[in-house]
Design a protein around this motif. Structure first.
Motif, mmCIF file in Angstrom:
data_model
loop_
_atom_site.group_PDB
_atom_site.id
_atom_site.type_symbol
_atom_site.label_atom_id
_atom_site.label_comp_id
_atom_site.label_asym_id
_atom_site.label_seq_id
_atom_site.Cartn_x
_atom_site.Cartn_y
_atom_site.Cartn_z
ATOM 1 N N TYR A 63 0.813 -1.217 0.000
ATOM 2 C CA TYR A 63 0.000 0.000 0.000
ATOM 3 C C TYR A 63 0.849 1.270 0.000
ATOM 4 C CZ TYR A 63 -4.360 -2.544 0.658
ATOM 5 O OH TYR A 63 -5.459 -3.373 0.472
ATOM 6 N N TRP A 82 -5.684 0.972 -7.789
ATOM 7 C CA TRP A 82 -4.720 0.253 -6.970
ATOM 8 C C TRP A 82 -5.408 -0.403 -5.770
ATOM 9 C CZ3 TRP A 82 -0.723 -2.229 -7.826
ATOM 10 C CH2 TRP A 82 0.254 -2.508 -6.859
ATOM 11 N N ILE A 86 -5.139 -4.633 -5.524
ATOM 12 C CA ILE A 86 -4.306 -5.277 -4.503
ATOM 13 C C ILE A 86 -4.967 -6.551 -3.951
ATOM 14 C CG2 ILE A 86 -3.407 -5.025 -2.164
ATOM 15 C CD1 ILE A 86 -2.615 -2.186 -2.839
#
Length: 556
Positions: A63, A82, A86
């Protein structure tokens, strides 16, 4: 060699053999065993701290944050793509690992440790267990909405299984080694020595025998020392100011909160089971490979995290906000609902992790919402609504885990607030009394029941499943064996039992047929081949011996 020297060597060997036998079979009652418990507690504590550090490192890496404790706030500023991708990448990795290293694509966790304690002499699977730890690490680091305690408990079980196999100990000693390892790991994970010891006794071993108490406490204390050497003597959560209860006037509100917590806990558990059944049916109908299931769950989690980043990972930031009263009624209700959905997606997607941290978070949000309402209705008779968040945290967690004693204590140790004991105890007692009637005592035991592992009713229910018919039957060459012609006639009538079956299957057949024995067969080319006979009296004797041994272990 001189005769006296040979005698001394023989005497030394004899005493070593006696000591080894004493340790293997009566280890928990010996002081020497406590040193093994101490070492196991240290090892489990180090493993728990290492797992926590590994999760924080990988989470910070993927992150891109410097402080994982404020990850939820940080994720709000990340690009939405993103945040979405993830968990998908994490799910793909988890799916591949489970597909390669487990026979059923399922992550091992606390229920498997409980099963190992009850049915496998305190041992758990090694290969699938290690793969599950790796999957839980990836899940918690890439957006999975579960907790650390499940993987930590399973790491401890793997360590104790290795020690038990190395020492070749019996079931009693193996189970007590397992309890020591679990206590050390839980204590190190939460800086909670009292709750760690009681969690091992209440949840894993499911008895409070005195022979197990001393070594488990030693291991729990060792795990706590490891935690404090690394993190210092600090509590996980910090409450604002002091919390006091308006003793006589406010107790009915906490009784009511306990019932609400019980209902919320049941909804949470049943939602998880419903989601698991739903995903299983969809996977079967669509013909999707099992390794894609965690990836699809990750996609759903990523979509939720774009709007509600508080679902990412363990969720201690949101739990802290609830305990400090830093959110309103609507926000608390919404976050609780979304968290339940996120946990259900994660668990049903076979991604790994534990249930303790999610239940703490949902409980704190439930208690906070209830506190806003209660203090708003009768403000002159109410204490701070953050006290309700604390009581709610204990109420939901205790009902989910089926562990009212250890949960009550762990709430105190996580917050360092021992002045609110009455409120938490009232909430916990009511929630567990209600929830235990709606499920099979707890989330863990209900999970096992769904796999046809029936532990919730006690040893009188599950002991029968431990005995294979083949191990209790009389062979044709044994004394008192059944007549072969009679056996063949019974087989033709369909009265037989397979050698691979358990007494759980065989005994009801005796009740239905009223016969003194059943032929035991193996199937070859779909044809039964006689192997011997299972006598009703032999089955009952084996069952009675197992019950007596269990009672002796739990009360000695």
């Amino acid at each position: 060699m001189p005769r006296h020297l040979r005698q001394q060597i023989d005497e030394t060997r004899r005493r070593c053999a006696e000591g080894w036998d004493l340790l293997r079979h009566k280890g928990p009652s010996q002081i020497q065993f406590w040193f093994i418990a101490l070492l196991l507690g240290v090892a489990s504590g180090l493993a728990a701290i290492a797992f926590r550090g590994a999760v924080e490192w990988l989470e910070a890496t993927v992150y891109g944050t410097d402080n994982v404790n404020t990850l939820h706030s940080f994720a709000e500023e990340l690009p939405w793509l993103w945040v979405l991708l993830i968990p998908v990448f994490g799910g793909i990795a988890v799916g591949v690992i489970l597909h390669v290293f487990t026979p059923d694509g399922r992550v091992r966790s606390v229920p498997d440790v409980i099963e190992g304690a009850a049915l496998n002499d305190g041992r758990v699977e090694k290969k699938a267990g290690l793969a599950s730890v790796l999957c839980s690490w990836i899940t918690l680091s890439t957006g999975g909405s579960t907790g650390r305690e499940g993987p930590v408990v399973h790491i401890a079980a793997l360590a104790s299984s290795w020690v038990a196999n190395l020492l070749r100990v019996d079931g009693i000693t193996g189970r007590d080694l397992l309890g020591c390892a679990v206590a050390g790991a839980v204590s190190a994970s939460f800086n909670a020595p009292i709750a760690g010891a009681l969690f091992a006794l209440e949840v894993v071993l499911r008895h409070f025998a005195l022979h197990a108490f001393a070594p488990i406490v030693v291991a729990s204390a060792a795990g706590t020392v490891i935690n404090r050497l690394v993190y210092g003597d600090v509590t996980e959560f910090t409450l604002p100011g002091t919390t006091t209860v308006e003793f006589y006037l406010e107790l009915p509100a906490f009784f009511l909160l306990g019932l609400v917590c019980g209902i919320v806990a049941v909804i949470m558990m049943r939602t998880i089971f419903f989601a698991d059944d739903l995903e299983t049916n969809l996977q079967r109908r669509l013909g999707l490979p099992s390794w894609l299931r965690p990836a699809l769950a990750g996609c759903l989690l990523g979509g939720l995290a774009i709007l509600f980043p508080h679902i990412i990972g363990v969720g201690y930031e949101t739990t802290s906000r609830a305990l400090t009263g830093s959110m309103g009624l609507g926000e608390a209700v919404m976050f609780a609902v979304i968290k339940v959905a996120a946990v259900s997606i994660t668990v049903a997607g076979r991604m790994g992790g534990g249930m303790f941290s999610p239940s703490l978070m949902v409980g704190a949000l439930t208690g906070l919402a209830f506190g806003h309402i209660a203090t708003g209705v009768v403000p002159e008779m109410s204490s701070a609504f953050t006290l309700y968040a604390l009581a709610g945290m204990g109420g939901v967690a205790a009902a989910v885990l089926g562990a009212p004693i250890s949960t009550t204590l762990i709430v105190f140790e996580l917050t360092g607030d021992w002045q609110t004991g009455l409120a938490v105890m009232v909430s916990v007692s009511m929630s567990t009394a209600l929830a235990s009637r709606a499920v099979n005592r707890s989330y863990f035991l209900t999970q096992l029941e769904r796999r046809n592992v029936r532990l919730s009713a006690g040893p009188q229910s599950y002991l029968l499943a431990m005995f294979r018919v083949q191990g209790v039957m009389r062979k044709p060459t044994d004394k008192g064996a059944a007549d072969e012609e009679t056996c063949l006639e019974m087989i033709e009538q369909g009265l037989f039992v397979q050698a691979s079956a358990t007494l759980e299957t065989a005994l009801p057949r005796f009740d239905r047929s009223g016969v003194a024995f059943l032929p035991v067969v193996t199937m070859q080319d779909d044809e039964p081949v006689l192997q011997g006979a299972l006598f009703h009296v032999d089955a009952l004797k084996a069952y009675n011996r197992a019950l007596a041994a269990t009672a002796a272990e739990e009360h000695r």
